[in-house]
Scaffold this active site. Structure first.
Site, mmCIF file in Angstrom:
data_model
loop_
_atom_site.group_PDB
_atom_site.id
_atom_site.type_symbol
_atom_site.label_atom_id
_atom_site.label_comp_id
_atom_site.label_asym_id
_atom_site.label_seq_id
_atom_site.Cartn_x
_atom_site.Cartn_y
_atom_site.Cartn_z
ATOM 1 N N GLU A 35 24.180 50.550 13.404
ATOM 2 C CA GLU A 35 24.839 51.061 14.611
ATOM 3 C C GLU A 35 26.289 50.618 14.720
ATOM 4 O O GLU A 35 27.100 51.265 15.375
ATOM 5 C CB GLU A 35 24.062 50.627 15.861
ATOM 6 C CG GLU A 35 22.730 51.334 16.035
ATOM 7 C CD GLU A 35 21.590 50.619 15.315
ATOM 8 O OE1 GLU A 35 21.870 49.745 14.452
ATOM 9 O OE2 GLU A 35 20.417 50.916 15.612
ATOM 10 N N HIS A 37 28.448 50.505 12.173
ATOM 11 C CA HIS A 37 29.158 51.569 11.461
ATOM 12 C C HIS A 37 29.150 52.858 12.284
ATOM 13 O O HIS A 37 30.150 53.583 12.343
ATOM 14 C CB HIS A 37 28.493 51.847 10.110
ATOM 15 C CG HIS A 37 28.462 50.679 9.175
ATOM 16 N ND1 HIS A 37 27.306 49.987 8.917
ATOM 17 C CD2 HIS A 37 29.440 50.076 8.456
ATOM 18 C CE1 HIS A 37 27.571 49.016 8.046
ATOM 19 N NE2 HIS A 37 28.859 49.045 7.769
ATOM 20 N N GLY A 146 35.762 47.606 12.013
ATOM 21 C CA GLY A 146 35.109 46.811 13.044
ATOM 22 C C GLY A 146 35.812 45.496 13.286
ATOM 23 O O GLY A 146 36.319 44.850 12.352
ATOM 24 N N GLN A 152 39.868 40.509 8.248
ATOM 25 C CA GLN A 152 40.079 41.707 7.433
ATOM 26 C C GLN A 152 40.914 42.740 8.175
ATOM 27 O O GLN A 152 41.833 43.345 7.602
ATOM 28 C CB GLN A 152 38.723 42.309 7.057
ATOM 29 C CG GLN A 152 38.816 43.662 6.360
ATOM 30 C CD GLN A 152 37.450 44.210 6.034
ATOM 31 O OE1 GLN A 152 36.858 43.822 5.043
ATOM 32 N NE2 GLN A 152 36.936 45.113 6.861
ATOM 33 N N SER A 184 24.988 43.432 11.180
ATOM 34 C CA SER A 184 25.514 43.220 9.838
ATOM 35 C C SER A 184 24.487 43.679 8.823
ATOM 36 O O SER A 184 23.274 43.489 9.020
ATOM 37 C CB SER A 184 25.828 41.737 9.605
ATOM 38 O OG SER A 184 26.146 41.492 8.258
ATOM 39 N N ARG A 186 24.009 42.285 6.126
ATOM 40 C CA ARG A 186 23.420 41.063 5.563
ATOM 41 C C ARG A 186 22.288 40.506 6.434
ATOM 42 O O ARG A 186 21.563 39.612 5.995
ATOM 43 C CB ARG A 186 24.498 40.002 5.349
ATOM 44 C CG ARG A 186 25.398 40.306 4.147
ATOM 45 C CD ARG A 186 26.309 39.128 3.821
ATOM 46 N NE ARG A 186 26.969 39.331 2.534
ATOM 47 C CZ ARG A 186 28.142 39.906 2.373
ATOM 48 N NH1 ARG A 186 28.796 40.344 3.433
ATOM 49 N NH2 ARG A 186 28.679 40.055 1.173
#
Length: 281
Positions: A35, A37, A146, A152, A184, A186
């Site tokens: 969600e 993304h 995000g 980043q 995430s 991960r």
């Protein structure tokens, strides 16, 4: 919706859209979409056309990191993108992005040397290189990232400014699970016990936010409280927890400017990140 693996085909499609007067929104991802993304894609729908890239970039992984284990599910991702209304998925193979003889990279100094850059020294060089390539290939009007990956985002904004790239970089808020854990890819690595332990990150973030809202401006007091919350969890091991200038990524002692409070924490063997920002009124 098309799924394209070839650079030249993506360029041809986008050029045709541009000739029709379309604006292009672009969401670069490594796939295994969730969600978080999806929120970027929804924001990108402000444009006429939306392109999503799905590419697990080998250049941003160190030799001991999880490149081979990184979760992948193109079929699921494609279905999700189609439901959201994406027009084009760009899903190249590594050899398409980095063909034989490839020897060019994009690096950035200063901003990449703190936080995640300390424990992942090759990471941001790989990020800058692939994002630069993707922006050149897709040629979007706006690209969406995000805010969970706050360092980043700051680095990409700096790169775009420094290289005079003709694209607007749009940051989008962190999306969380109902219990607070930041979304995430991960998170799928976590066992059920580790998943519960991972809530230490968001508990620490929420406590830090409350302290700052209540007037705390001393970074050492703030970070001690946040670290204490994480250290109460036996499965948690702090990689870093720091307060930095939101523009330069350099550490600060006092919250007297826009500040990013960011963390990376290992839950078992899984490294998770979270953060919050504060702009003094």
């Amino acid at each position: 919706m098309k799924v394209v693996k070839n650079i030249s085909e993506v360029k041809n499609i986008v050029n045709e859209w541009k000739q029709q007067g379309c604006t292009i929104g672009f969401v670069p991802t490594m796939g295994y979409l969730h969600e978080g993304h999806g929120s970027l894609v929804v924001k990108a729908m402000e444009n006429s056309k939306v392109v999503v890239s799905i590419f697990v970039n080998p250049m941003q992984f160190g030799p001991t990191e999880d490149l081979d284990k990184y979760p992948r599910d193109l079929e699921k991702d494609s279905k999700y993108c189609k439901e959201l209304g994406v027009d084009l998925i760009f899903n190249p193979e590594p050899g398409e992005m980095y063909p034989e003889g490839y020897c060019t990279s994009v690096d950035i100094s200063g901003l990449s040397e703190e936080l995640c850059g300390l424990s992942r020294p090759v990471h941001f060089k790989g990020v800058c290189t692939v994002v630069n390539k993707l922006l050149n290939i897709v040629n979007p009007d706006k690209a969406y990232f995000g805010e969970k990956d706050a360092q980043q985002l700051a680095i990409i904004r700096r790169m775009v400014k420094d290289l005079s790239m003709n694209v607007e970089i749009v940051g989008c808020p962190i999306i969380r699970e109902k219990d607070g854990l930041a979304k995430s890819s991960r998170n799928t690595y976590l066992s059920s016990e580790e998943r519960r332990a991972a809530l230490a990150l968001s508990k620490s973030i929420f406590a830090g936010k409350d302290m700052v809202k209540e007037g705390c401006r001393e970074v050492d007091i703030l970070l001690k409280k946040m670290k204490d919350i994480i250290n109460e969890e036996p499965l948690a091991r702090i990689d870093y927890l720091k307060a930095v200038d939101a523009m330069t990524m350099q550490q600060v002692d006092t919250i007297d400017r826009p500040v990013l409070i960011a963390m990376a924490v290992y839950i078992g063997k899984v490294r998770l990140i979270d953060n919050f920002s504060f702009i003094p009124g």
